[in-house]
Every structure is written in structure tokens, then in C-alpha cells.
Motif scaffolding. Structure first.
Motif, PDB file in Angstrom:
ATOM      1  N   ALA A 157       0.832  -1.206   0.000  1.00 24.11           N
ATOM      2  CA  ALA A 157       0.000   0.000   0.000  1.00 24.11           C
ATOM      3  C   ALA A 157       0.864   1.253   0.000  1.00 24.11           C
ATOM      4  CB  ALA A 157      -0.922  -0.004   1.217  1.00 24.11           C
ATOM      5  N   ARG A 188       0.622   5.619  -1.684  1.00 27.87           N
ATOM      6  CA  ARG A 188      -0.130   6.580  -2.498  1.00 27.87           C
ATOM      7  C   ARG A 188       0.744   7.108  -3.617  1.00 27.87           C
ATOM      8  NH1 ARG A 188      -4.567   8.803   0.622  1.00 27.87           N
ATOM      9  NH2 ARG A 188      -4.230   8.619   2.867  1.00 27.87           N
ATOM     10  N   VAL A 217       0.651  13.714  -3.331  1.00 28.30           N
ATOM     11  CA  VAL A 217       0.157  12.637  -2.468  1.00 28.30           C
ATOM     12  C   VAL A 217       1.177  11.534  -2.174  1.00 28.30           C
ATOM     13  CG1 VAL A 217      -2.199  13.051  -3.288  1.00 28.30           C
ATOM     14  CG2 VAL A 217      -0.909  11.140  -4.243  1.00 28.30           C
ATOM     15  N   LEU A 251      -1.888   4.179   8.265  1.00 24.56           N
ATOM     16  CA  LEU A 251      -3.080   3.366   7.989  1.00 24.56           C
ATOM     17  C   LEU A 251      -2.673   1.970   7.557  1.00 24.56           C
ATOM     18  CD1 LEU A 251      -5.300   6.001   6.152  1.00 24.56           C
ATOM     19  CD2 LEU A 251      -5.836   4.878   8.313  1.00 24.56           C
ATOM     20  N   SER A 252      -1.743   1.892   6.601  1.00 28.31           N
ATOM     21  CA  SER A 252      -1.225   0.606   6.149  1.00 28.31           C
ATOM     22  C   SER A 252       0.044   0.845   5.341  1.00 28.31           C
ATOM     23  CB  SER A 252      -2.274  -0.097   5.274  1.00 28.31           C
ATOM     24  OG  SER A 252      -1.767  -1.335   4.828  1.00 28.31           O
ATOM     25  N   VAL A 304       1.053   4.178   3.690  1.00 30.45           N
ATOM     26  CA  VAL A 304      -0.089   5.109   3.649  1.00 30.45           C
ATOM     27  C   VAL A 304      -0.381   5.658   5.035  1.00 30.45           C
ATOM     28  CG1 VAL A 304      -2.538   5.358   3.126  1.00 30.45           C
ATOM     29  CG2 VAL A 304      -1.106   3.899   1.677  1.00 30.45           C
ATOM     30  N   VAL A 305      -0.412   7.006   5.122  1.00 30.26           N
ATOM     31  CA  VAL A 305      -0.770   7.643   6.392  1.00 30.26           C
ATOM     32  C   VAL A 305      -2.110   8.339   6.261  1.00 30.26           C
ATOM     33  CG1 VAL A 305       1.617   8.023   7.116  1.00 30.26           C
ATOM     34  CG2 VAL A 305       0.438   9.772   5.763  1.00 30.26           C
ATOM     35  N   ARG A 306      -2.703   8.603   7.405  1.00 33.20           N
ATOM     36  CA  ARG A 306      -3.976   9.316   7.413  1.00 33.20           C
ATOM     37  C   ARG A 306      -3.696  10.812   7.345  1.00 33.20           C
ATOM     38  NH1 ARG A 306      -9.032   7.359  10.363  1.00 33.20           N
ATOM     39  NH2 ARG A 306     -10.516   8.943   9.746  1.00 33.20           N
ATOM     40  N   ARG A 307      -4.069  11.423   6.232  1.00 30.50           N
ATOM     41  CA  ARG A 307      -3.778  12.836   6.000  1.00 30.50           C
ATOM     42  C   ARG A 307      -4.904  13.754   6.460  1.00 30.50           C
ATOM     43  NH1 ARG A 307      -0.701  14.173   0.919  1.00 30.50           N
ATOM     44  NH2 ARG A 307      -2.322  15.752   0.791  1.00 30.50           N
ATOM     45  N   ASP A 308      -6.070  13.181   6.597  1.00 27.87           N
ATOM     46  CA  ASP A 308      -7.289  13.964   6.705  1.00 27.87           C
ATOM     47  C   ASP A 308      -7.319  14.972   7.859  1.00 27.87           C
ATOM     48  OD1 ASP A 308      -9.868  14.659   5.899  1.00 27.87           O
ATOM     49  OD2 ASP A 308     -10.735  13.368   7.442  1.00 27.87           O
ATOM     50  N   ALA A 315      -6.099  18.900   6.922  1.00 21.81           N
ATOM     51  CA  ALA A 315      -7.010  19.824   6.249  1.00 21.81           C
ATOM     52  C   ALA A 315      -8.231  20.099   7.120  1.00 21.81           C
ATOM     53  CB  ALA A 315      -7.439  19.234   4.910  1.00 21.81           C
ATOM     54  N   ARG A 316      -8.703  19.055   7.780  1.00 20.77           N
ATOM     55  CA  ARG A 316      -9.973  19.170   8.491  1.00 20.77           C
ATOM     56  C   ARG A 316      -9.943  20.191   9.627  1.00 20.77           C
ATOM     57  NH1 ARG A 316     -14.441  15.990   7.545  1.00 20.77           N
ATOM     58  NH2 ARG A 316     -13.414  14.295   6.475  1.00 20.77           N
ATOM     59  N   GLU A 320       0.460  20.602  -1.258  1.00 27.98           N
ATOM     60  CA  GLU A 320      -0.100  19.857  -0.141  1.00 27.98           C
ATOM     61  C   GLU A 320       0.590  18.493   0.041  1.00 27.98           C
ATOM     62  OE1 GLU A 320      -4.540  18.921   1.558  1.00 27.98           O
ATOM     63  OE2 GLU A 320      -4.410  19.971  -0.337  1.00 27.98           O
ATOM     64  N   GLN A 379     -13.548  13.986  12.930  1.00 28.43           N
ATOM     65  CA  GLN A 379     -14.374  14.984  12.246  1.00 28.43           C
ATOM     66  C   GLN A 379     -13.891  16.400  12.527  1.00 28.43           C
ATOM     67  OE1 GLN A 379     -16.754  14.340   9.897  1.00 28.43           O
ATOM     68  NE2 GLN A 379     -15.873  12.309  10.161  1.00 28.43           N
ATOM     69  N   PRO A 410      -6.922  12.116  -1.702  1.00 23.64           N
ATOM     70  CA  PRO A 410      -7.113  13.278  -0.836  1.00 23.64           C
ATOM     71  C   PRO A 410      -7.923  14.361  -1.563  1.00 23.64           C
ATOM     72  CG  PRO A 410      -4.862  12.495  -0.667  1.00 23.64           C
ATOM     73  CD  PRO A 410      -5.511  11.691  -1.749  1.00 23.64           C
ATOM     74  N   LYS A 441      -5.984  19.347 -10.640  1.00 26.71           N
ATOM     75  CA  LYS A 441      -4.810  19.825  -9.909  1.00 26.71           C
ATOM     76  C   LYS A 441      -3.530  19.732 -10.735  1.00 26.71           C
ATOM     77  CE  LYS A 441      -2.501  19.276  -5.417  1.00 26.71           C
ATOM     78  NZ  LYS A 441      -2.571  18.602  -4.104  1.00 26.71           N
ATOM     79  N   TRP A 469     -10.443  22.850  -3.063  1.00 26.08           N
ATOM     80  CA  TRP A 469     -10.258  22.506  -1.647  1.00 26.08           C
ATOM     81  C   TRP A 469     -11.094  23.447  -0.783  1.00 26.08           C
ATOM     82  CZ3 TRP A 469      -8.433  24.876   2.763  1.00 26.08           C
ATOM     83  CH2 TRP A 469      -7.828  24.077   3.755  1.00 26.08           C
ATOM     84  N   LEU A 477     -14.101  22.253   1.577  1.00 26.00           N
ATOM     85  CA  LEU A 477     -13.872  22.331   3.025  1.00 26.00           C
ATOM     86  C   LEU A 477     -14.703  23.382   3.725  1.00 26.00           C
ATOM     87  CD1 LEU A 477     -11.012  20.648   2.743  1.00 26.00           C
ATOM     88  CD2 LEU A 477     -10.835  21.661   5.009  1.00 26.00           C
ATOM     89  N   TYR A 481     -17.603  15.919   3.847  1.00 26.85           N
ATOM     90  CA  TYR A 481     -16.737  15.219   2.902  1.00 26.85           C
ATOM     91  C   TYR A 481     -15.983  14.096   3.589  1.00 26.85           C
ATOM     92  CZ  TYR A 481     -12.466  17.403   4.729  1.00 26.85           C
ATOM     93  OH  TYR A 481     -11.426  17.782   5.524  1.00 26.85           O
ATOM     94  N   GLU A 513     -12.500  11.579   2.602  1.00 27.04           N
ATOM     95  CA  GLU A 513     -11.487  11.134   1.646  1.00 27.04           C
ATOM     96  C   GLU A 513     -11.026   9.742   2.055  1.00 27.04           C
ATOM     97  OE1 GLU A 513      -8.639  14.399   2.053  1.00 27.04           O
ATOM     98  OE2 GLU A 513      -7.363  13.132   3.280  1.00 27.04           O
ATOM     99  N   ASP A 514     -10.166   9.124   1.232  1.00 28.34           N
ATOM    100  CA  ASP A 514      -9.763   7.736   1.460  1.00 28.34           C
ATOM    101  C   ASP A 514     -11.000   6.831   1.462  1.00 28.34           C
ATOM    102  OD1 ASP A 514      -7.185   8.617   1.668  1.00 28.34           O
ATOM    103  OD2 ASP A 514      -7.116   8.556   3.859  1.00 28.34           O
ATOM    104  N   THR A 531      -9.352  -1.994   7.891  1.00 19.69           N
ATOM    105  CA  THR A 531      -8.736  -0.671   7.689  1.00 19.69           C
ATOM    106  C   THR A 531      -7.737  -0.719   6.539  1.00 19.69           C
ATOM    107  OG1 THR A 531      -8.941  -0.208  10.046  1.00 19.69           O
ATOM    108  CG2 THR A 531      -7.442   1.188   8.798  1.00 19.69           C
ATOM    109  N   TRP A 532      -7.909   0.210   5.632  1.00 15.82           N
ATOM    110  CA  TRP A 532      -7.070   0.323   4.425  1.00 15.82           C
ATOM    111  C   TRP A 532      -6.658  -1.057   3.894  1.00 15.82           C
ATOM    112  CZ3 TRP A 532      -6.225   5.173   2.191  1.00 15.82           C
ATOM    113  CH2 TRP A 532      -5.625   5.096   0.931  1.00 15.82           C
ATOM    114  N   GLN A 543      -5.639  -2.887   1.097  1.00 12.48           N
ATOM    115  CA  GLN A 543      -5.155  -2.600  -0.251  1.00 12.48           C
ATOM    116  C   GLN A 543      -5.591  -3.670  -1.256  1.00 12.48           C
ATOM    117  OE1 GLN A 543      -3.518   0.349  -1.006  1.00 12.48           O
ATOM    118  NE2 GLN A 543      -3.848  -0.255  -3.132  1.00 12.48           N
TER     119      GLN A 543
END
Lengths: 250, 664
Positions: A54, A56, A66, A98-99, A102-106, A109-110, A141, A172, B47, B54, B152, B156, B163, B165-166, B526-527, B529
Motif C-alpha cells: 500500500a 499513495r 500525495v 493506515l497501512s 499510507v498515512v492518514r492525512r485527513d 485539512a480538516r 499539499e 471529524q 485526498p 490539480k 479545496w 472544506l 466530505y 477522503e480515502d 482498515t485500508w 489494499q
């Protein structure tokens, strides 16, 4: 000379269900003297050895931001970083895994959700932006800037994510403390000629709320695509905060 | 041995509108629907905002930006003619009507173009891009990345927008409506969709009466011979087709002719456009024979076809491409310096690729570049009306009652706008125009429909099917099948096709499809693949099947579809589009619908112009070198100005339209 060899040996850190395994992979050069990018190595490893590896990636041309991974412990954009014998490829250390790579990016931005007002359509749109503004929209980004960021580190204990699968805060809501990327987004709003004074001031408030004071003693952050973060993001925000008396001067 | 399977958690949610994709089309759809009061869920597997928008060159069509007399009719006609009369008039008209202001939402959200202060408009490039008859293409600092900052922002900061993602949108939940259409047939309607939220490790069963597919194209089917985002695995087309929707013009894939063939890290990335070749650039085969002249005046499709035909004859270069030879431009004593400047500035990111990838001499144009086509844009897509609503039926425009009610598409996912050829700078605007239209239409539809009651049973089979893909027993890997599929797609349904290759591909697709249920997947939630790989492979197989069936139906060559065993379809022939749909798992049927043709007078005058320009290009190339150089010097100076130092520009700037004889 490494270049005359037909292969390159690397180590790839993989993570599955919380367990780490280091896999040695020998990249076979596809043509004489090939100097592969880290992404080439990952693609070949997936094709030949670890079919469900896995990671990105997107554009292969340093535009989409990414594919960032750590190479020998430093964040690098995988599609444009050449690997050398013995390199270690691992997920970026600044975000929860995450795996595999792959990392959790969310959560990044959130944290700005509903904190960056959009200018109303009633505004006159035909206004040029200053050159500094376009410096800011160069950001792809890639999140390389999280490395060594004392503000972002406050989200974790001992500099590492407290939990390797989930951000410490509510998913969230995003992270409590900021980082160069979110400060860049705030500074973008401030530099936009269409932004009202009230919104400009609230952007400084948000920066302070996200922990801007961490920047006072920090030597500075490093951008993955060469934006002068200290010059065009941190300094102007600190100055604005100083001027309003909400953060002590350096 | 019995393997204990983890079961994946299922969360039930309700929204008015689901938007799949977070690029230009998705952001605009979400904004439009949310502005009308709909509760919107944006689902993105990459993402937020990491889309083709983009990574684009960042040049958008803004009608009337460069000329007062840029009418809707003129722009609509430009699209019609370029598309070989395949585009739907209602759709090109909608594009022309909205393209003056749709782009303003980007600006409200922070996109800042240079301003033409005299006209108080975004500053358009000084010359029209190829195929446009007016200046109306606006370039931007930082190219597509600047657009993605705005997307974005839209997603957002959007009120009423949630929203994730993933998260992979897997399939539509569709039921036969209790209502019948005017022919007494039952209507299929959307009741929601199933989503794999990889980051949270759960399935989301989302009840919603309207869904906008804005999930991009299918170029990854040809990886690594593509310059687009990895996520282009044909998701939109596959998801729509599995739900029974009709698609249109799926044989029409745009290949960029001049992409890199080596070294491997750069394979498929853009090296230049036809215009890059400038006045004296030609295409040569491996022995140096000219296979195409007047390159700067040719369409992308013509250049790609010339290269692939040479490769077919065994005259291709080492990496199965051709040589783009621009050395004559460089050698000219007077005009050479202007060419160099032009080359460096007209497409900086492409030129950057060349300089990094090829030799120093090639970078200076002192030796030819080895180039090969690469997949860029799906011009066909889901069959929709001008508001992005799914349509079906035998007549040309189709009707909503024969489409899937509640299904909408925008951006690269939709068909009917470009037909056989897409003009430069139109795709970013397509996303904004039809994203907004689809979003508005979806909100209006969802307000008046009540399709979220008692629908849980419809989700049951979907949940069962997809749950089985977790921890599936087997010996195969999706990756291995995908690699074989990608290689064969290039060879059999790529830039050149024959009936025999299509037949071989059909056999292959059947074989690979049968293997889907023999792929070993992990039971991680979880994830996972291997689950993701399987889902994307499934989509790519469906998309390949749709392209294949359409390519069968069109037995001759047109635009992006080149049949080596057929002839070139004349502009004077009766135009038709190919409609395709899936009738059962892995079975696709295609048929033709007739399109109205542009007035003969217009076609003839266009053809005469085209021939004149090509003759002129040939004549210049054959002149004695001294005279030739002087003529070219004047031409460069007319476009670029006499002072070379003043020419620091950005992508696609004045020089990008050097092939056009139109005055600014």
C-alpha cells in the motif's frame, strides 16, 4: 560506482494491522545506468514481490502532492526522489499510519473546516493578486513541512503519534494544533486582495488559536516544493499577531 | 483449515445528494447542490482535490474574455466542428452559454488570474488556442495547483457539505421504480450507494435520491503510457454501466501524441504539443524518413495516428515511438534564438520533463526527441442531457425516463460535449459548467423525490457482494491481472485498433473477469489494499469492455479512434455516435445514433482553410534556407515581440498558439 550495478537494494517499512515488518527489496534496473525514483522502486516491488503493497501516488510529476514518504527518515516526494543503495523507505513519521506507506492525512485539512471564510460572489472579482499570493498557491499539499514542526508535534506525545491508527482528536474535527500548511492557507486568505479586514483579522486569530506562538523560537520549516515558508507565511503572521499585541514579540 | 473472517462494520447514513469525486466537477457539483439547500456528501478516494484538475496546465476557456464579439453560437460551433459533429448541440450550447461565468466560482474561492484592465475581464492568452476561433483561454500562475486550492476551499468551507477522503464509492443502489414511463416500462431509480471508507475501516450504506458521478476518466487503463492521475480507473463509467446506464462515444479517447517513451521514470509524461514543433518541426520514423510535416498545424489525433502507423509498419523507434525533429528550427541563424525561447516558455512543465529525461543535446533541440502517444482524456462518457442527468433511448438526445433517475454525471465522467476531439483549455471549464449544472439538477430532483424510504432491502445484495471481497480465498493477485490488462489495453484498445485485436481483447477480458473471484484478499478492514486493488481492477475491466464494444461498432477511423483495418471517416459522411450499455455482468451492447451534420458550406470553408495552412507550412519548409530564416524571424517577432528579454511567460502563453494565423 553504484551506477554500474544492475540492481539497488532498499528496505521498505510495511505496517499491517499495527505490526511493522521491514522488507528488503532489490530493484532490478530496467536499462543501463538507470537511477530510479523511489516511486519506481515501490511500483516494481508491488509488481514483483508484494502485490498488495500500500502506497499513495498520483501524477508522477511532482504536482499532486500525495506520494510523500520518508526516505532515511526525511520526507521526500517519491516520484521525484532518486534512491540509492541501502535507502530506507517508510511512511512519513508525522502522521498516523493506515497501512504500509499510507498515512492518514485527513486531520490536517480538516482542522481548517469552516475557519476560512470564502469571499462573497458580490465582490468585484477582477482584481490582480500580488506576487506573494502566487507564492502561496504553489503549495501542492505534500505535507513534507510537518517534519520537525513543534506546533504539529503538540498533537502527539514524545513526538510520535499517540495512536498509530487514528488521530488523537476526533476525526471529524481535525488536529487541535496547527502546522505550516494550515498557516499557509490562513496567510493565503490574508494576502487575497478580495478578503475583508474582518476576515483578515480572524485569520490571525485562528493562527494564534492553532498555536502560532510555537513559531517564535522555531528555526523554521522546510517546504517540499521550495516555498520560503518562514519568509512568506510565518513571519507575516507573527508580525500581525505582534502588532495586535496578542503574541509577545520575538 | 477454516479461516475466521472479520466482518466489516456497516454504517447507515442519509443525504440528499452524494457527489463522487473532489476535482473541479465534484467541487462545483457539491457547491451548487448545497447552495440550493441539499445536504451533500462528497466522497473522494484520493485526498480532497488531488485530481486531474490539480495537475493540469491550468488554462481555462472563459468565453468573451478576449473578444467582445465572442458569441455563444461561435463557441458552440467550434466544439461541434472539432468533435466531428458527435457532440450534442444542447450540450455544446450549454457549455457556450455558461462558460463566461461558471469559472467565477473558482475566483470567489481564491483563483486569481491576471486582469485585462481595459476590458475588465480575466486576461486571455493573446492568440486563440488551436481550433478556437476567438481568444478565450485564460492561463494561471501555478497551473492546475492554483485551481485545486479553490476546489479545496469550496469543499472544506462549504455549508451543507460533508466530505470524506480515502473512501471508495463502490456501487449505486438502484431499484425499479413503482412508477412506469410513458411506454409502460418500469423506470430505474437511484436510492443511494455503498462506500468503502478505507481510513475508518467500514462500509457506508448511504441512502440518497441523487448521485453525481464526477470521478474522472480511465487513462490508468493504459498506465504507464499516460500523463494523468493514477486514480483514473474508469470508476464513473463502470459504476454507471453496472447500474444499467447508457454511455456514449466510449471509443473516443484522446491520446497526447508527444509524450516521453523513456527513461522509465518519465514514461508517458508530456514532452510537447503539436504546436511545440513550430514552423519547421517534422515527425520522422527510425530511418529518418518524414512521416508527418506541418506538425504544428495538426491535431493531437493526427500526430498520434502518424506515429502509431509508423510503429505498426515496423518503422518505430527503439521504444516504439517516433522522432520529433525540431533541429531545423534551432539551426536557423536568425530565427533560431526565437524558437529556443518559444520552446522554453510555451509549455514549461513539459519542457522541464524533456530536459530532465532526455540528453542535453535533445534538451537544446540539437537532436530529435523520441516521442510516443499517451492516454490523456476520455471524450466519451455517461450519456446525459445538458443538466448532466442520465438519459437513454433510441433518439439522438435521449430522454430521462429511459436513463437512471437520480443519476447525474459531470466533467470527464460525462459524454456528449467533445465527441471525437477536445479543444485545448475546455476541460477545466467543462468541470465548472457541468459540475454546477449537475449539482443544481440533482438538488432539484432530490427535493421532489422520496426514494430514501424502505430502500434498505435494495442495499442487501450490494453489501453481500462487496463483503465477500474481504478475506476472499484465492491464489491470484489483482495487481498481476491489472498489469496484464494495462499492457494489453495499450496494444488492443489503445491508440490503434483492428477487428482482430478487439476480438483478442474480448477473449482476454472474459478470462480476467472470471479470475476476479479467485483473487486472494486480506480480511483487514482498515485500508485493505487488496480489496481496493480488486475493486479498481473490476472497474477497469468494465471500462475496457465499454471501450471495446464501442470500438467494434465504429469500423472506420474518426478522431481519437484509429482503425488500421478501416478507412478515415469523411467530414461529409453522416455523423453518428456509438451508444453502449452493459446488459449483464461483462456483456456490453453497442448501437449507433445519427447526429445532425454541420452545414456543408461551413465544413468546406474550414477544409479549404486547413489545406491552405498546410500548403503554406510545406512551402516555407522547402524554401532556400536564407529566405526561410528571414520569413520565420518576422513571424516569431510578430507573435513574441522583437525583444526576446521581455518574453518571460507562463504555460500556454502567446507562443502556445503559434500555429494560428489569427491576429491578436
Amino acid at each position: 560506482m553504484t551506477n554500474n550495478k544492475k540492481s539497488i537494494r532498499v528496505e521498505i517499512d510495511t505496517y499491517r494491522d499495527g505490526e511493522k515488518t521491514i522488507i528488503e527489496y532489490v530493484f532490478e534496473k530496467r536499462e543501463l545506468g538507470e537511477r530510479p525514483m523511489a516511486l519506481d522502486v515501490l511500483l516494481q516491488a508491488q509488481a514483483k514481490k508484494i502485490p498488495d503493497l500500500a502506497f499513495r501516488f498520483g501524477c508522477r510529476a511532482r504536482n499532486c502532492g500525495v506520494c510523500t514518504i520518508d526516505i532515511n527518515g526525511r520526507p521526500r516526494i517519491a516520484c521525484r526522489t532518486r534512491v540509492r543503495e541501502g535507502d530506507r523507505l517508510s511512511p512519513i513519521a508525522t502522521l498516523p499510519i493506515l497501512s504500509d506507506l499510507v498515512v492518514r492525512r485527513d486531520g490536517i485539512a480538516r482542522q481548517l473546516r469552516n475557519r476560512l471564510p470564502t469571499n462573497s460572489q458580490a465582490n468585484e472579482l477582477n482584481v490582480e493578486a500580488p506576487e506573494e499570493y502566487h507564492q502561496l498557491t504553489k503549495c501542492i499539499e505534500c505535507y513534507a513541512c510537518l517534519d520537525n514542526c513543534p506546533m504539529h508535534a503538540r498533537n502527539f506525545t514524545r513526538g510520535k503519534p499517540t495512536d498509530t491508527t487514528k488521530p488523537p482528536s476526533d476525526t471529524q474535527q481535525g488536529y487541535r494544533w496547527g502546522n505550516p500548511f494550515t498557516l499557509l492557507k490562513l496567510q493565503r486568505v490574508r494576502m487575497d486582495p478580495l478578503t475583508t479586514t474582518t476576515v483578515r483579522e480572524s485569520a490571525v486569530d485562528t493562527a494564534i488559536m492553532l498555536g502560532l506562538e510555537s513559531c517564535i523560537k522555531c528555526p523554521g520549516c522546510k517546504c517540499g516544493v521550495g516555498i520560503n515558508l518562514k519568509g512568506v507565511v510565518i513571519k507575516p503572521l507573527l508580525e500581525a499577531a505582534n502588532n495586535s499585541g496578542r503574541i509577545p514579540p520575538e | 483449515m477454516v479461516e475466521v473472517r472479520k466482518t466489516i462494520a456497516i454504517t447507515w447514513l442519509n443525504y440528499d445528494v452524494i457527489v463522487v469525486g473532489s476535482g473541479g466537477a465534484g467541487a462545483h457539483a457539491a457547491h451548487a447542490a448545497a447552495s440550493l439547500g441539499s445536504q451533500v456528501l462528497v466522497v473522494s478516494k484520493d485526498p480532497i482535490g488531488a485530481s486531474d484538475t490539480k495537475i493540469s496546465e491550468g488554462i481555462a476557456t472563459v468565453r468573451a474574455s478576449g473578444a467582445v464579439d465572442d458569441s455563444e453560437t461561435e463557441l458552440s460551433t467550434n466544439l461541434q466542428m472539432a468533435g466531428g459533429d458527435l457532440p450534442l448541440r444542447s450540450i455544446t450550447n450549454a457549455f457556450a452559454a455558461d462558460s463566461e461565468h461558471a469559472y467565477d466560482l473558482y475566483r470567489v474561492n481564491g483563483l486569481r488570474p491576471s486582469i485585462d484592465t481595459e476590458r475588465n475581464k480575466p486576461l486571455s492568452l493573446p492568440l486563440p488556442l488551436g481550433g478556437h476561433t476567438k481568444r478565450r483561454s485564460v492561463g494561471h500562475e501555478n497551473c492546475g495547483v492554483a485551481f485545486s486550492h479553490a476546489n479545496w476551499q469550496i469543499i472544506l468551507q462549504g455549508q451543507n457539505i460533508t466530505y470524506i477522503e480515502d473512501a471508495w464509492f463502490l456501487d449505486l443502489a438502484v431499484r425499479k421504480s413503482p412508477n412506469k414511463n410513458e411506454h409502460g416500462h418500469s423506470i430505474n431509480e437511484v436510492v443511494g450507494g455503498l462506500i468503502y471508507h478505507a481510513a475508518n475501516g467500514e462500509l457506508l450504506a448511504v441512502r440518497a435520491s441523487a448521485i453525481v458521478l464526477a470521478a474522472g476518466g480511465v487513462s490508468t487503463l493504459y498506465f504507464p503510457k499516460t500523463d494523468t492521475m493514477r486514480g483514473n480507473t474508469g470508476d464513473s463509467y463502470a459504476i454507471a454501466a453496472r447500474a444499467g446506464a447508457e454511455l456514449v462515444d466510449m471509443e473516443q479517447l484522446q491520446f497526447l501524441p508527444f509524450c516521453l517513451a523513456s527513461p522509465p521514470s518519465y514514461e508517458g509524461l508530456l514532452a510537447g504539443e503539436p504546436v511545440t514543433a513550430s514552423f519547421l518541426g517534422v515527425l520522422r520514423d527510425k530511418s529518418g524518413k518524414v512521416i508527418l510535416d506541418g506538425v504544428y498545424l495538426r491535431t493531437r489525433a493526427e500526430c498520434s495516428a502518424a506515429i502509431m502507423r509508423a510503429v505498426e509498419k515496423g518503422d518505430g523507434t527503439e521504444n516504439n515511438g517516433a522522432f520529433l525533429d525540431m533541429t531545423a528550427n534551432k539551426k536557423a541563424p536568425l530565427s533560431g534564438a526565437y524558437f529556443e525561447k518559444f520552446l522554453a516558455t510555451c509549455l514549461p512543465s513539459a519542457y522541464q520533463n524533456v530536459r530532465q529525461a532526455l540528453s542535453k543535446k535533445a534538451g537544446r533541440c540539437e537532436e530529435p526527441w523520441e516521442v510516443r502517444p499517451a492516454a490523456h482524456y476520455m471524450m466519451g462518457g455517461i450519456r446525459v442531457d445538458a443538466d448532466g442527468a442520465s438519459v437513454g433511448g433510441p433518439n439522438g438526445d435521449g430522454v430521462r425516463t429511459k436513463g437512471i433517475k437520480g443519476l447525474f454525471a459531470a466533467g470527464q465522467s460525462m459524454g456528449g460535449l467533445f465527441g471525437a476531439n477536445r479543444l485545448g483549455s475546455t476541460s477545466l471549464t467543462e468541470g465548472a459548467v457541468f459540475g454546477a449544472r449537475a449539482g443544481r439538477a440533482a438538488a432539484a430532483y432530490s427535493r421532489n423525490s422520496d426514494t430514501t424510504q424502505n430502500v434498505d432491502l435494495i442495499f442487501k445484495p450490494l453489501i453481500a457482494t462487496h463483503s465477500q471481497f474481504f478475506g476472499q480465498n484465492g491464489t491470484l493477485s489483482a495487481t498481476a491481472i491489472r498489469l496484464a490488462l494495462q499492457e494489453e489495453s495499450w496494444n488492443k484498445i489503445g491508440p490503434v485498433r483492428t477487428a482482430r485485436r478487439l476480438q483478442e481483447m474480448e477473449t482476454n477480458l472474459k478470462k480476467w473477469r472470471a479470475k476476479l473471484y479467485k483473487i486472494k484478499t486480506s480480511s483487514s478492514t482498515t485500508w485493505n489494499q487488496s480489496f481496493i486493488d480488486l475493486q479498481e481492477l473490476r472497474n477497469m475491466l468494465d471500462a475496457a469492455g465499454l471501450i471495446l464494444a464501442s470500438a467494434y461498432e465504429r469500423t472506420d477511423s474518426l478522431g481519437g479512434h484509429v482503425r488500421l483495418d478501416g478507412k478515415q471517416i469523411s467530414s461529409f459522411a453522416t455523423p453518428y455516435s456509438v451508444i453502449v450499455r452493459s446488459i449483464s455482468d461483462g456483456t456490453y451492447v453497442a448501437r449507433r445514433v445519427i447526429r445532425p451534420r454541420t452545414a456543408l458550406k461551413k465544413i468546406i470553408s474550414y477544409k479549404i482553410q486547413e489545406q491552405k495552412r498546410l500548403l503554406m507550412a510545406r512551402w516555407i519548409r522547402l524554401l532556400p534556407k536564407g529566405i526561410q530564416d528571414k520569413i520565420l524571424l518576422k513571424r516569431y517577432q510578430a507573435i513574441m515581440g522583437e525583444d526576446l528579454k521581455a518574453q518571460e511567460t507562463f504555460p500556454g502563453a502567446p507562443e502556445a498558439a503559434i500555429g494560428e494565423l489569427t491576429k491578436p
